[in-house]
Design a protein around this motif. Sequence first.
Motif, mmCIF file in Angstrom:
data_model
loop_
_atom_site.group_PDB
_atom_site.id
_atom_site.type_symbol
_atom_site.label_atom_id
_atom_site.label_comp_id
_atom_site.label_asym_id
_atom_site.label_seq_id
_atom_site.Cartn_x
_atom_site.Cartn_y
_atom_site.Cartn_z
ATOM 1 N N CYS A 25 6.584 -1.627 1.999
ATOM 2 C CA CYS A 25 5.676 -0.496 2.209
ATOM 3 C C CYS A 25 5.467 0.280 0.915
ATOM 4 C CB CYS A 25 6.225 0.440 3.281
ATOM 5 S SG CYS A 25 5.183 1.903 3.451
ATOM 6 N N ASN A 26 4.214 0.377 0.500
ATOM 7 C CA ASN A 26 3.904 1.273 -0.621
ATOM 8 C C ASN A 26 2.769 2.219 -0.254
ATOM 9 O OD1 ASN A 26 1.865 -0.599 -0.723
ATOM 10 N ND2 ASN A 26 1.830 -0.742 -2.957
ATOM 11 N N ASP A 27 2.770 2.604 1.009
ATOM 12 C CA ASP A 27 1.803 3.592 1.485
ATOM 13 C C ASP A 27 2.218 4.980 0.967
ATOM 14 O OD1 ASP A 27 -0.420 4.459 2.801
ATOM 15 O OD2 ASP A 27 0.223 3.817 4.795
ATOM 16 N N LEU A 28 1.342 5.974 1.184
ATOM 17 C CA LEU A 28 1.530 7.279 0.536
ATOM 18 C C LEU A 28 2.938 7.874 0.642
ATOM 19 C CD1 LEU A 28 0.452 9.799 -0.971
ATOM 20 C CD2 LEU A 28 -0.462 10.597 1.212
ATOM 21 N N PRO A 29 3.487 8.084 1.865
ATOM 22 C CA PRO A 29 4.802 8.755 1.905
ATOM 23 C C PRO A 29 5.890 7.993 1.158
ATOM 24 C CG PRO A 29 3.741 8.875 4.048
ATOM 25 C CD PRO A 29 2.915 7.929 3.216
ATOM 26 N N CYS A 30 5.918 6.679 1.274
ATOM 27 C CA CYS A 30 6.926 5.915 0.522
ATOM 28 C C CYS A 30 6.644 5.990 -0.971
ATOM 29 C CB CYS A 30 6.956 4.459 0.981
ATOM 30 S SG CYS A 30 7.901 4.193 2.502
ATOM 31 N N ALA A 31 5.376 5.939 -1.352
ATOM 32 C CA ALA A 31 5.022 5.970 -2.772
ATOM 33 C C ALA A 31 5.417 7.304 -3.399
ATOM 34 C CB ALA A 31 3.538 5.701 -2.955
ATOM 35 N N LEU A 32 5.384 8.379 -2.613
ATOM 36 C CA LEU A 32 5.808 9.678 -3.139
ATOM 37 C C LEU A 32 7.289 9.665 -3.504
ATOM 38 C CD1 LEU A 32 3.923 12.013 -0.629
ATOM 39 C CD2 LEU A 32 3.523 11.897 -3.097
ATOM 40 N N ARG A 33 8.018 8.721 -2.936
ATOM 41 C CA ARG A 33 9.444 8.596 -3.247
ATOM 42 C C ARG A 33 9.722 7.324 -4.045
ATOM 43 N NH1 ARG A 33 12.061 12.540 -0.509
ATOM 44 N NH2 ARG A 33 14.132 11.643 -0.826
#
Lengths: 425, 184
Positions: free
Chosen positions: B84-92
Motif C-alpha cells: 500500500c502506498n496510498d495517501l495515509p501510508c505514504a504520509l508515514r
Amino acid sequence: MGEMHVVLRHRDIPDLHDLDVYVAHGGYAQLKRAVTTMQPAEVLDIVKASGLRGRGGAGFPTGLKWSFCPRDVYPKYIVVNNDESEPGTFKDHELTLRNPHQVIEGAALAAYAIGAQAVYIYCRGEFWQEMKVLEAAVARARAAGWLGQRLHGTDYTCEVYVTPGAGAYICGEETALLNSLEGELGQPRLKPPFPAVAGLYARPTVVNNTETLANVPPIVEKGAAWFKAIGTEKSPGTKVFCLSGHVERPGNYEVPLGTPFEDLMALAGGVWKGRALKAIMPAGASSPVTPAAKLAGLPLDWERVAAAGSTLGSASFIVLDETTDMVWVADKTTRFFQHESCGKCSPCREGTYWLKQVYRRLVAGQGTAADVDLIGDIARQIDGKCFCPLGEFALSAPRSTLQLFREDYDRAAAGAAAQNGQAHA
Amino acid sequence: MGTLQTTFPAEIQAAIANYPPGRQASAVLRLLYLAQAAYGHLTPEAIDEVSGILHMDPTQVRGVAGFYTLFLEHPHGGYVVQYCNDLPCALRGADDFLPVVAEKLGCRPGETSADGLFTLECVMCLAACDHAPMMQVNLEYVLDLTPEKLDALVAEWRAKAAANPPRRPPFGFGPPSEMAAPHG
Ligand SMILES: Cc1cc2nc3c(=O)[nH]c(=O)nc-3n(C[C@H](O)[C@H](O)[C@H](O)COP(=O)(O)O)c2cc1C
Ligand code: FES
C-alpha cells in the motif's frame, strides 16, 4: 474528554471475539430478549428514539431508515456494509476482527426490527481474514442456538451469511454493493427506488455500516435515554475516529461525538515529531481539507464539522503536518479516485483521468500556471454531472487545497518555470 | 467436468447455498476466487466453467472478473505482494520504503521476480493505515514493515517455497462457509 468504548469493548474485555467471553458479558442476551419478549416495532422505536445516526458516511438516522421498509413485503434483508475502502478508514477492520459478535448481534436485532430473516455481511475482498473470523463467529453462535432457525422456540428465524467483494471502492456505495452481491458489475443504481423499498433482489433492504450496527445491542440493552446522554443532541453516542498520517500514535479512538478536536489529538499524542498542524482530512480522501485554524476548539460532530467547511463522514482523520505539500496530497487522492472510478458515467471516468494527468505534471515539476487553472476547469466539468457521489468525492481534495493552499500550487508551477528556464539557458 | 468442479466440488455447492434458490449468480465472486485457485488465474476456460455452473452469460462473468482488482487475468508469482502506498501510508513513509520492498523481493511494482516467486503490486488503501508501511501477501496482512522484518519474511517464504513450491495461485477464498443453513 477521554475514550469511551461502546463498540470497541474488546479494548477493555480481553478475548471478546470468543463467543463464550461475549456471552459472559451479556452477549446475545438482547437478541434473545427482543425475540422472546418484544415486538419488532419496540426494537425499532428504541433505535429511533436513541437518535443513532449511520456511521458509514452520511450520518442518516438509523431508526428512520429502518422504518422506510414496507411492512408486508417479504422477504426482507439486512446488508452489513463492511466494505471499508475509504483511504484512512480502519475501524470496521478492527471491529470485525476483535468484536465480531457485537456486529452480528446488532445486525440480527436490525433484522428482527424490520422483519428480515437473512443478513448478508458484505466484506471487501481484501478482508479475507475478517471473513474467516466472521464466518467462524456465525458458525459458533449458530451452533450455540443464538442464531438460526426458530430462535429460542419462537417462529423467528435469522440466518447470517458472509459474502465477499473483490477489490472495488465503489462497492461501498450501497446500491453498487447490492449489484455486486447479485453478481452484476458493482456499479451504482439509479435512486429512487431506495434499497428500503427495492434493494437486494428487489426486496426491501436496509444497508447499514458495521459500526452503526455494533451500536445497536448496547442501545437495546441500556435504552435510548442512555445513548442520548452521550455525545451531542443531534449527534448522540460515541464515534470511532481513525487517526492516520502525521500523528504520534495512529489508531482508532472511540470518543463521544462533540469531543473537541484537541482532546482527540491528545489521545493520539498530537502531531508527530513536535511539528505544527497544517490541516486534516476529516472523512478520508473524499473530504475537503480543513485547515488548522478552523479546527481549534472544534467540537467533532456532523453539524459542526460541516459548518467548518468539510464533512465528518466516517471520521477518518488524515492528519497533515506543516511540511506537507498539498499538491502531492491532491495527486495521491486523484490517483485513488481515477483508479476507483467505476466507469459508468463519463464525467467521472474521463474527468478523473484528466485531473490525474494535470497532477502528474505538477508533481513531476513539469506543470505550469495554466495547469493550475485547468484543475478548476476540469472540476466544473465533473461537479453535479455524475451518476453517484464518487465524482464529487474526487474533487474534494483538489478544490479545497487549491482554495486554501494556493501557494503550494504556485510553488509547483514555479518549479516547472524554473526548470524550463534552465533548459533554455 | 472442468478443473474447478473436480478440485472444489463441495466448496462450489457450499458457496451457492449462501444465496436463495435461483439467485446463484450471487455466488459468482466466490466461484471466481475458487476458479482462480483451481486454474492458477482466470483463464477463458475458468470463466466458461464458472458461467456454466451458475447458468450465467460468459460475457457477464468476464465483465465481473475484469471489474475487480483481486481477480488475476495473467499468471502471477506464488506470493502476490500488495504493497500500500496510498495517501495515509505514504504520509508515514510508504513511498520511501517501496524501493526497499522491491529490492528484497527482486521485482519492481507490476513485475514478477525472475524466480517466479513474487509479484509486487502497489495498491490503494487496505484499511490498516495505522500500521504503515504495510502490505498484504496473498491477502494476509503484514504490518509495521521494517527492513529486518522483511528480510526475515522473505527468507521464510523462500525456505517454504524450496520445500514446497507455492501453490499457484496464491489466494483463493478459503473453504466457504457451511455455517448458516443453506437456503431452500
Ligand atoms: C463512493 C462511496 C463509497 C462508500 N463506501 C462506504 C463504505 O466503505 N462503507 C460504508 O459503510 N459506507 C460507504 N458508503 C456509504 C453507503 O452508501 C451507505 O450510505 C452506508 O453504508 C449506509 O450505512 P449507515 O446508514 O449505517 O451509515 C459509501 C458511499 C459512497 C458514495
Ligand atoms: S493507506 Fe495504506 S492501509 Fe490505508
